[in-house]
Design an enzyme around this catalytic site. Structure first.
Site, PDB file in Angstrom:
ATOM      1  N   LEU A 156       0.819  -1.211   0.000  1.00 22.87           N
ATOM      2  CA  LEU A 156       0.000   0.000   0.000  1.00 22.87           C
ATOM      3  C   LEU A 156       0.852   1.259   0.000  1.00 22.87           C
ATOM      4  CD1 LEU A 156      -2.709  -1.072   2.618  1.00 22.87           C
ATOM      5  CD2 LEU A 156      -2.923  -1.057   0.124  1.00 22.87           C
ATOM      6  N   GLY A 157       2.079   1.149   0.506  1.00 21.37           N
ATOM      7  CA  GLY A 157       2.948   2.311   0.537  1.00 21.37           C
ATOM      8  C   GLY A 157       4.186   2.060   1.372  1.00 21.37           C
ATOM      9  N   ASP A 214       3.315  14.638  10.266  1.00 26.45           N
ATOM     10  CA  ASP A 214       3.501  14.419   8.828  1.00 26.45           C
ATOM     11  C   ASP A 214       2.150  14.414   8.112  1.00 26.45           C
ATOM     12  OD1 ASP A 214       4.975  14.055   6.528  1.00 26.45           O
ATOM     13  OD2 ASP A 214       5.187  11.892   6.774  1.00 26.45           O
TER      14      ASP A 214
END
Length: 304
Positions: free
Chosen positions: A29-30, A142
């Site tokens: 997914l990342g 973030d």
């Protein structure tokens, strides 16, 4: 993750060292500075699994997820299901945790399909969640498009990665330059609510401009040019960029005032009836930017 390609890859099945949970890595997914996230299955349902060889950082992320579960009445982050270690065939030790898989669209993709008038509504809901996060003593850190997902049923803007979440008062531990006020010379990297609000304003500017942009030799001039496309959102975003909000509640209040000052109920046009031609260039004109519809959407969000 360095030197992990052979150990951790799509198609393998992880077995937890301590809890003996078994998780197939369906697809990636990342990836980020701390580790990689994979789609997996748990008890017949999809879940997300994050894995890394950075044990200390992963332990901190688990602590954050556990803390968010304790914020009464608010679902602030993905639900945590399991945490364990994995020893690869090569003998390397990894730490992983399994969390809720939040399916949905990236915010910019959602706005592109549904229309810019949805942006302030979704921001309102996220500001409510940020307010609760800040009250619990954390800063997201973030905050960026990659970490935001618009889920369906109900429509909500949620964050999906707590890797940058930092206790207030400390230095931000993970950030992306475009969203970082330190990069733009607009403030420090101290973890405080205004840091998240700057990042949220930059996220909005990225959407209304259709892209990220470099700061150039005069960062403030660059921001002034970018914010011209923000339409009625401009005053709120300017205050966030300049650090004039000390908490999320202040930004949320201004956004509500913005929505309540627009069209009267007799001129209401719902999103489903809206055509492309009814949208103006600022995106905040015709449809949702009216008081009753905005308040109903926001109230529905809070009741979930």
């Amino acid at each position: 993750m360095k030197n992990s390609a052979a150990d951790i890859r799509t198609g393998i099945r992880l077995s937890g060292k301590w809890h003996q949970g078994s998780y197939p890595l369906i697809r990636k997914l990342g990836s980020g500075a701390i580790g990689s996230v994979y789609l997996t299955e748990m008890k017949g349902a999809y879940a997300a699994l994050k894995i890394s060889d950075k044990r200390t950082s992963m332990t901190m992320e688990v602590k954050v997820l556990q803390s968010l579960k304790k914020v009464q009445g608010h679902l602030l982050g993905p639900c945590l299901f399991d945490t364990d270690d994995y020893v690869s065939p090569s003998g390397k030790l990894y730490t992983f945790y399994v969390m809720e898989y939040i399916e949905g669209s990236r915010l910019d993709s959602y706005i592109k399909v549904k229309g810019m008038e949805w942006l302030p509504i979704l921001l309102l809901g996220l500001l409510e969640d940020l307010d609760q996060l800040h009250r619990a003593g954390w800063v997201f850190g973030d905050l960026k498009l990659d970490n935001l997902v618009v889920s369906e049923n109900p429509v909500r803007l949620r964050w999906v990665d707590v890797g940058g979440t930092t206790q207030q008062g400390r230095a931000i531990k993970e950030y992306t330059e475009f969203y970082d006020r330190g990069h733009w010379g607009m403030g420090s990297r101290k973890a405080e609510p205004s840091y998240d609000l700057f990042a949220l304003a930059m996220t909005s500017l990225e959407i209304v401009n259709g892209r990220r942009f470099s700061k150039g030799e005069a960062p403030k001039v660059t921001l002034n040019k970018a914010i011209k496309l923000a339409g009625k959102l401009r005053p709120t975003l300017e205050k966030a960029l300049e650090g004039k909000y000390t908490d999320s509640a202040g930004m949320k209040k201004d956004l509500m005032r913005l929505l309540m000052k627009t069209k009267s109920p007799s001129q209401a046009v719902t999103p489903s009836r809206m055509t492309k031609n009814s949208r103006n260039k600022t995106g905040l004109g015709e449809p949702i930017a009216l008081s009753i519809y905005a308040i109903v959407c926001y109230a529905f969000y809070l009741l979930q």
